[in-house]
Design an enzyme around this catalytic site. Structure first.
Site, short mmCIF file in Angstrom:
data_model
loop_
_atom_site.label_atom_id
_atom_site.label_comp_id
_atom_site.label_asym_id
_atom_site.label_seq_id
_atom_site.Cartn_x
_atom_site.Cartn_y
_atom_site.Cartn_z
N GLY A 11 0.85 -1.21 0.00
CA GLY A 11 0.00 0.00 0.00
C GLY A 11 0.87 1.24 0.00
O GLY A 11 0.53 2.26 0.60
N ALA A 12 2.01 1.16 -0.70
CA ALA A 12 3.09 2.14 -0.50
C ALA A 12 2.76 3.55 -0.96
O ALA A 12 3.48 4.48 -0.61
CB ALA A 12 4.36 1.65 -1.18
N ASP A 62 -4.03 -6.21 -7.81
CA ASP A 62 -5.05 -6.24 -6.76
C ASP A 62 -4.68 -7.36 -5.79
O ASP A 62 -4.51 -8.51 -6.19
CB ASP A 62 -6.41 -6.50 -7.40
CG ASP A 62 -7.54 -6.39 -6.39
OD1 ASP A 62 -7.34 -6.75 -5.21
OD2 ASP A 62 -8.62 -5.93 -6.78
N THR A 82 0.32 -2.92 5.16
CA THR A 82 -0.58 -1.83 5.54
C THR A 82 -1.77 -1.71 4.59
O THR A 82 -2.82 -1.20 4.96
CB THR A 82 0.23 -0.51 5.58
OG1 THR A 82 1.25 -0.66 6.55
CG2 THR A 82 -0.61 0.67 5.98
N ALA A 83 -1.61 -2.19 3.35
CA ALA A 83 -2.68 -2.04 2.35
C ALA A 83 -3.99 -2.63 2.86
O ALA A 83 -4.03 -3.75 3.36
CB ALA A 83 -2.27 -2.72 1.05
N SER A 84 -5.04 -1.86 2.74
CA SER A 84 -6.38 -2.30 3.15
C SER A 84 -7.33 -1.21 2.68
O SER A 84 -6.94 -0.03 2.64
CB SER A 84 -6.45 -2.43 4.69
OG SER A 84 -7.45 -3.32 5.09
N TYR A 166 -16.36 -0.99 8.00
CA TYR A 166 -14.90 -0.81 8.07
C TYR A 166 -14.33 -1.52 9.30
O TYR A 166 -13.34 -2.25 9.21
CB TYR A 166 -14.55 0.69 8.11
CG TYR A 166 -13.08 0.93 8.38
CD1 TYR A 166 -12.12 0.61 7.43
CD2 TYR A 166 -12.66 1.46 9.61
CE1 TYR A 166 -10.77 0.82 7.68
CE2 TYR A 166 -11.31 1.67 9.86
CZ TYR A 166 -10.36 1.34 8.89
OH TYR A 166 -9.03 1.53 9.16
N LYS A 170 -11.48 -4.65 9.60
CA LYS A 170 -10.22 -4.63 10.33
C LYS A 170 -10.18 -5.73 11.40
O LYS A 170 -9.15 -6.34 11.64
CB LYS A 170 -9.98 -3.25 10.97
CG LYS A 170 -9.81 -2.11 9.99
CD LYS A 170 -8.71 -2.32 8.95
CE LYS A 170 -7.31 -2.19 9.47
NZ LYS A 170 -6.29 -2.35 8.39
N SER A 217 -9.23 9.67 6.76
CA SER A 217 -9.13 10.41 8.03
C SER A 217 -8.73 11.86 7.78
O SER A 217 -9.19 12.77 8.46
CB SER A 217 -8.14 9.73 8.98
OG SER A 217 -6.87 9.60 8.37
P1 NAP Z 1 -4.82 4.99 2.34
O1 NAP Z 1 -4.04 6.24 2.16
O2 NAP Z 1 -6.18 4.92 1.72
O3 NAP Z 1 -3.95 3.76 1.83
C1 NAP Z 1 -4.50 2.49 1.63
C2 NAP Z 1 -3.58 1.71 0.72
O4 NAP Z 1 -4.11 0.37 0.55
C3 NAP Z 1 -3.46 2.32 -0.68
O5 NAP Z 1 -2.14 2.25 -1.10
C4 NAP Z 1 -4.34 1.38 -1.52
O6 NAP Z 1 -3.95 1.31 -2.86
C5 NAP Z 1 -4.09 0.05 -0.82
N1 NAP Z 1 -5.13 -0.93 -1.16
C6 NAP Z 1 -6.43 -0.91 -0.77
N2 NAP Z 1 -7.10 -1.94 -1.32
C7 NAP Z 1 -6.20 -2.61 -2.09
C8 NAP Z 1 -6.27 -3.76 -2.92
N3 NAP Z 1 -7.42 -4.45 -3.09
N4 NAP Z 1 -5.14 -4.18 -3.56
C9 NAP Z 1 -3.97 -3.50 -3.43
N5 NAP Z 1 -3.85 -2.39 -2.64
C10 NAP Z 1 -4.94 -1.96 -1.99
O7 NAP Z 1 -5.05 4.66 3.88
P2 NAP Z 1 -4.33 5.09 5.24
O8 NAP Z 1 -5.23 6.04 5.92
O9 NAP Z 1 -2.90 5.42 4.99
O10 NAP Z 1 -4.42 3.70 6.06
C11 NAP Z 1 -3.39 2.74 5.95
C12 NAP Z 1 -3.65 1.61 6.91
O11 NAP Z 1 -3.78 2.11 8.24
C13 NAP Z 1 -4.91 0.78 6.64
O12 NAP Z 1 -4.63 -0.56 6.93
C14 NAP Z 1 -5.91 1.34 7.64
O13 NAP Z 1 -6.94 0.42 7.97
C15 NAP Z 1 -4.99 1.63 8.82
N6 NAP Z 1 -5.51 2.65 9.72
C16 NAP Z 1 -5.77 3.90 9.24
C17 NAP Z 1 -6.26 4.87 10.11
C18 NAP Z 1 -6.51 6.28 9.66
O14 NAP Z 1 -7.07 7.06 10.47
N7 NAP Z 1 -6.12 6.68 8.46
C19 NAP Z 1 -6.48 4.54 11.46
C20 NAP Z 1 -6.19 3.24 11.90
C21 NAP Z 1 -5.70 2.31 11.02
P3 NAP Z 1 -4.67 2.22 -3.99
O15 NAP Z 1 -4.25 3.64 -3.71
O16 NAP Z 1 -4.14 1.68 -5.25
O17 NAP Z 1 -6.15 2.01 -3.80
#
Ligand code: NAP
Length: 344
Positions: A11-12, A62, A82-84, A166, A170, A217
């Site tokens: 998820g870089a 994917d 981290t990807a999700s 969501y 998780k 967020s």
């Molecule tokens: P983000 O910017 O939306 O990043 C998510 C990443 O996951 C993106 O690179 C996305 O790729 C990739 N991804 C999603 N579905 C995929 C799939 N089917 N195949 C390949 N890649 C996929 O999210 P973030 O806020 O940084 O969150 C990162 C992590 O932290 C997640 O696991 C999230 O649950 C966790 N988290 C986040 C928060 C928060 O407040 N942000 C809080 C607690 C935990 P694409 O760009 O190509 O879609």
């Protein structure tokens, strides 16, 4: 001398992972950054051009596809997965649950079958896998699980709330990870750590063009603090969860890779409880014109209710983390908006 083995991060191109890649590179690691496609990695290559010899971008497509990570795990000594999908907008809960769970089981299967020198896998879970909302004062810890949302999705399916879908994704993804490790003890030489952050906020260094293309967020934050839009919620009582700075979450992932005693641990990484009014009050307390309040903001207001407290002793005890302040976080977000011209 042989080159250092790679750390794989998935998820870089996302909000959190770009900070994780930054931290890993700064600490002298070689990073294999996995994105869906190579063009989603172009920005990273430019951002980290001064580390070009230490950064490799790989396309994994994917992650719900079988064997998506088989090639990416080859030769790595650590993985940060981290990807999700991160959204509360979904119809069928499976739109979130399936990719979250398949992503976790897929990378663990690839690590088991093709990862020959992996020591540690760190998975980004969430405090949403512990608890998301509460009507009463509660204190929760790593012993707690948000199974209630899983049941809600099973019962209500499409009619479950977006947050429930969501949170269920998780919870089920993290449970799948621990179950996998348990079932495959004899076949793996690595151990697992999960990092469980609450709402993550902070300045962005990933590829965002405008506020609408921010991650979930950060969009909430922008709407609340700049536009005074809380989507119908009361800023004095909502969301009454916890927050943490994205830079501290990145540091936690890297420390979790490096700290032997983090193996087998779920670790909450949290800076404390908050409601939206805390963000506004903090912004108002900043010096000079860093915060230019929305005309509807009348002044600081006293917050009396914060319902959920996370016990987060492991972040210091095991990872040795010391976290930044709310003032620093709010200041750096607002300065980032100003730099990008997003701030009227
Ligand atoms: P983000 O910017 O939306 O990043 C998510 C990443 O996951 C993106 O690179 C996305 O790729 C990739 N991804 C999603 N579905 C995929 C799939 N089917 N195949 C390949 N890649 C996929 O999210 P973030 O806020 O940084 O969150 C990162 C992590 O932290 C997640 O696991 C999230 O649950 C966790 N988290 C986040 C928060 C928060 O407040 N942000 C809080 C607690 C935990 P694409 O760009 O190509 O879609």
């Amino acid at each position: 001398m042989d080159a250092k083995p790679f750390i794989l991060v998935t998820g870089a191109n996302g909000f959190l992972v770009t900070w994780i890649v930054h931290r890993l590179l700064e600490n002298g690691n070689r990073v294999r950054a996995a994105t869906r496609s190579l063009d989603r990695g172009t920005y990273l290559r430019e951002l980290f051009s001064s580390y070009s010899g230490s950064l490799e971008i790989v396309a994994v497509g994917d992650m719900t596809e079988p064997n998506a990570f088989d090639k990416a795990v080859a030769g790595v000594e650590g993985i940060i997965h981290t990807a999700s999908p991160v959204t509360t907008v979904a119809d069928d809960p499976e739109e979130l649950i399936r990719p979250a769970v398949k992503g976790v089981t897929g990378i663990l299967e690839s690590a088991r079958d093709h990862g020959t020198c992996i020591r540690r896998i760190v998975i980004t879970s969430s405090c949403a896998a512990i608890v998301d909302t509460s009507d009463v004062q509660v204190t929760v810890s790593e012993k707690d699980w948000n199974d209630q949302r899983v049941q809600e999705c099973e019962t209500l399916s499409r009619n479950a709330s977006g947050l429930s879908k969501y949170s269920a994704s998780k919870t089920l993804a993290e449970r799948a990870a621990w179950d996998f490790v348990d079932a495959n003890k004899e076949r793996i030489s690595w151990d697992l750590t999960t990092i469980n952050p609450p709402y993550i906020f902070g300045p962005t260094i990933h590829d965002v063009k405008d506020p609408d293309s921010l991650n979930s967020s950060s969009i909430l934050y922008y709407n609340a603090v700049v536009k005074n839009n809380f989507f119908g919620a009361d800023p004095l009582t909502s969301p009454s969860h916890a927050w943490v700075d994205v830079r501290d979450v990145a540091a936690a992932h890297v420390k979790a890779l490096e700290t032997p005693s983090a193996g087998g641990e779920r670790i909450i990484v949290s800076a404390g409880s908050w409601v939206w009014q805390d963000m506004i009050n903090t912004a108002l307390s900043l010096p000079g014109s860093i915060y230019r309040p929305h005309p509807d903001v009348t002044g600081p207001k006293e917050v009396t209710t914060r319902l959920i407290t996370f016990e987060s002793g492991k972040q210091k005890r095991i990872l040795g983390l010391s976290l930044g302040s709310l003032e620093e976080c709010v200041r750096d977000i607002l300065l980032d908006y100003a730099k990008r011209g997003w701030y009227p």
